[in-house]
Design a protein around this motif. Structure first.
Motif, mmCIF file in Angstrom:
data_model
loop_
_atom_site.group_PDB
_atom_site.id
_atom_site.type_symbol
_atom_site.label_atom_id
_atom_site.label_comp_id
_atom_site.label_asym_id
_atom_site.label_seq_id
_atom_site.Cartn_x
_atom_site.Cartn_y
_atom_site.Cartn_z
ATOM 1 N N ASP A 17 62.545 8.160 -37.807
ATOM 2 C CA ASP A 17 62.728 9.486 -38.386
ATOM 3 C C ASP A 17 62.981 10.521 -37.279
ATOM 4 O O ASP A 17 63.833 11.394 -37.412
ATOM 5 N N GLU A 56 52.462 17.347 -38.556
ATOM 6 C CA GLU A 56 52.056 16.882 -39.878
ATOM 7 C C GLU A 56 50.692 17.424 -40.268
ATOM 8 O O GLU A 56 50.386 17.559 -41.439
ATOM 9 N N ARG A 98 57.194 3.590 -49.894
ATOM 10 C CA ARG A 98 58.016 4.337 -48.936
ATOM 11 C C ARG A 98 57.595 5.826 -48.872
ATOM 12 O O ARG A 98 57.312 6.355 -47.813
ATOM 13 N N GLU A 99 57.598 6.478 -50.030
ATOM 14 C CA GLU A 99 57.391 7.932 -50.036
ATOM 15 C C GLU A 99 55.929 8.337 -49.859
ATOM 16 O O GLU A 99 55.636 9.360 -49.246
ATOM 17 N N GLU A 143 53.259 6.150 -48.863
ATOM 18 C CA GLU A 143 52.564 5.469 -47.761
ATOM 19 C C GLU A 143 53.354 5.533 -46.458
ATOM 20 O O GLU A 143 52.827 5.194 -45.395
ATOM 21 N N GLY A 144 54.609 5.940 -46.544
ATOM 22 C CA GLY A 144 55.428 6.070 -45.336
ATOM 23 C C GLY A 144 55.753 4.745 -44.666
ATOM 24 O O GLY A 144 56.006 4.701 -43.458
ATOM 25 N N SER A 158 57.762 1.338 -43.539
ATOM 26 C CA SER A 158 59.149 0.980 -43.214
ATOM 27 C C SER A 158 59.641 -0.072 -44.209
ATOM 28 O O SER A 158 58.842 -0.740 -44.879
ATOM 29 N N ASP A 204 65.457 7.486 -44.723
ATOM 30 C CA ASP A 204 64.267 6.683 -44.411
ATOM 31 C C ASP A 204 64.273 6.195 -42.966
ATOM 32 O O ASP A 204 63.377 5.453 -42.559
ATOM 33 N N GLY A 238 61.114 13.165 -52.690
ATOM 34 C CA GLY A 238 60.080 12.721 -51.752
ATOM 35 C C GLY A 238 58.967 13.741 -51.616
ATOM 36 O O GLY A 238 57.780 13.395 -51.639
ATOM 37 N N ARG A 260 55.026 13.191 -52.668
ATOM 38 C CA ARG A 260 53.984 13.228 -51.627
ATOM 39 C C ARG A 260 52.919 14.275 -51.883
ATOM 40 O O ARG A 260 51.802 14.147 -51.435
#
Lengths: 199, 160
Positions: free
Chosen positions: A3, A106, A151-152, A154-155, A157, B10, B42, B46
């Motif tokens: 990212d 973050e 993905r969204e 838990e982030g 790969s 991603d 997204g 989240r």
């Protein structure tokens, strides 16, 4: 390409004169930056103005950005300084006088219980969008719901998701895309009305 | 292409494909909208609370009035790699020069040497070259430390 590397590529393109590349960074970070600024500024219209100003300042400062930190960390610092200047010049006090010195941007985005300073109209729109997204996600076939959630939320790969779901990485890519498209189709009537076209 | 946009956001594309997709998004408004809405989705997933904001058009309009940034910078993350490439290029150049010098030293320094299908050159002892009246050479000959090294005169033909 991580990212951060993606952001780096967009920044480098913007530094070479591609304003459209910077537009993509605005699309990506505008809501996160606005959420951060809402910790300092009360009025929704002011948050929007300061967010806009922060992006313009970031664009002007791009020649000085060399990638020592992540782009969003750098952007958030500009946003916070812009908010402080705004509050100072308007003689107002910040909503939350938090000292945010963390290098990791973050951490700025942690406030899930933010006070609600949106207008009734925009707040209604937010709730409609959230409800639509949640409803569609619940209705998705399990394999799509799992893939997009990992993905969204838990982030993870694609590689990690492929291991968790025991499927090829190409299948993960396809499932995440199909999930996003399914949600986007459901959002379209909500977002494409003349009134909400700005979304 | 939309699936590539999804993978791009991603961070799952290689550098080349990412560059291609970014260029495509820049040239296609519908892909730009796809990028924007996928990010909205997204953000909505989240957090339980969205910020009621969209400054894309406003920022874009303001940037249109701004002077275009033309300031490519050396990124810290790639400095080491670029330094390594530079050092390798320098080493290759030095090696090449050493080979050429060795070949020249091993060649009898009399008469013109004509390269195959190329411009003829003549190798002469230093003194022979220094005897001419080339002001550039005369001004810089002190900078050579080894007077025994043969000099090569390049030109359109043999210099006498």
């Amino acid at each position: 390409m991580s990212d951060r590397e993606l952001d780096q590529q967009l920044v480098e393109r913007a530094q070479r004169g591609e304003k459209r590349a910077f537009d993509l960074l605005v699309s990506k970070y505008q809501r996160r930056l606005a959420r951060l600024l809402s910790r300092f500024i009360r009025d929704g219209a002011d948050i929007e103005d300061v967010t806009q100003e922060a992006f313009v300042k970031a664009y002007r400062a791009l020649p000085a950005f060399r990638g020592e930190s992540a782009f969003y960390t750098w952007l958030y610092r500009i946003g916070i300084n812009t908010a402080k200047n705004f509050l100072s010049s308007s003689g107002r006090r910040p909503v939350v006088n938090s000292e945010i010195e963390d290098e990791d941007g973050e951490s700025y985005d942690m406030a899930s219980q933010l006070p609600d300073y949106n207008t009734p109209e925009s707040e209604l729109m937010n709730k409609q969008i959230l409800a639509a997204v949640n409803t569609v996600v619940e209705r998705l076939p399990e394999e799509l719901r799992t893939a997009i959630s990992l993905r969204e939320m838990e982030g993870m790969s694609y590689d990690d998701i492929a291991r968790v779901m025991d499927c090829p990485i190409g299948t993960v890519r396809s499932r995440i895309f199909r999930a996003r498209e399914a949600i986007a189709v459901e959002l379209r009537p909500l977002l494409d009305t003349a009134k909400n076209r700005r979304w | 292409m939309k699936e590539s946009v999804s993978a791009l956001m991603d961070g799952e594309l290689g550098a080349d494909e990412a560059a291609r997709v970014i260029a495509a998004i820049g040239a296609d408004e519908s892909l730009k909208e796809t990028w924007s809405r996928y990010h909205l989705i997204g953000d909505a997933m989240r957090s339980g609370k969205l910020s009621a904001i969209n400054v894309e058009n406003a920022v874009s309009a303001r940037l249109a009035e701004e002077p275009t940034v033309l300031a490519p910078r050396r990124w810290l993350g790639s400095t080491r790699r670029r330094s390594t490439v530079g050092a390798m290029a320098l080493a290759a150049s030095v090696s090449f020069a050493a080979v050429i010098a060795w070949q020249q030293l091993a060649t009898p320094a009399t008469g013109p040497i004509v390269a195959e299908g190329s411009v003829p050159v003549q190798v002469r002892p230093l003194q022979a070259v220094a005897d001419n009246e080339d002001p550039y050479f005369l001004a810089h000959q002190d900078m050579t430390s080894d007077s025994g090294v043969l000099k090569v005169a390049y030109g359109s033909g043999v210099r006498h």
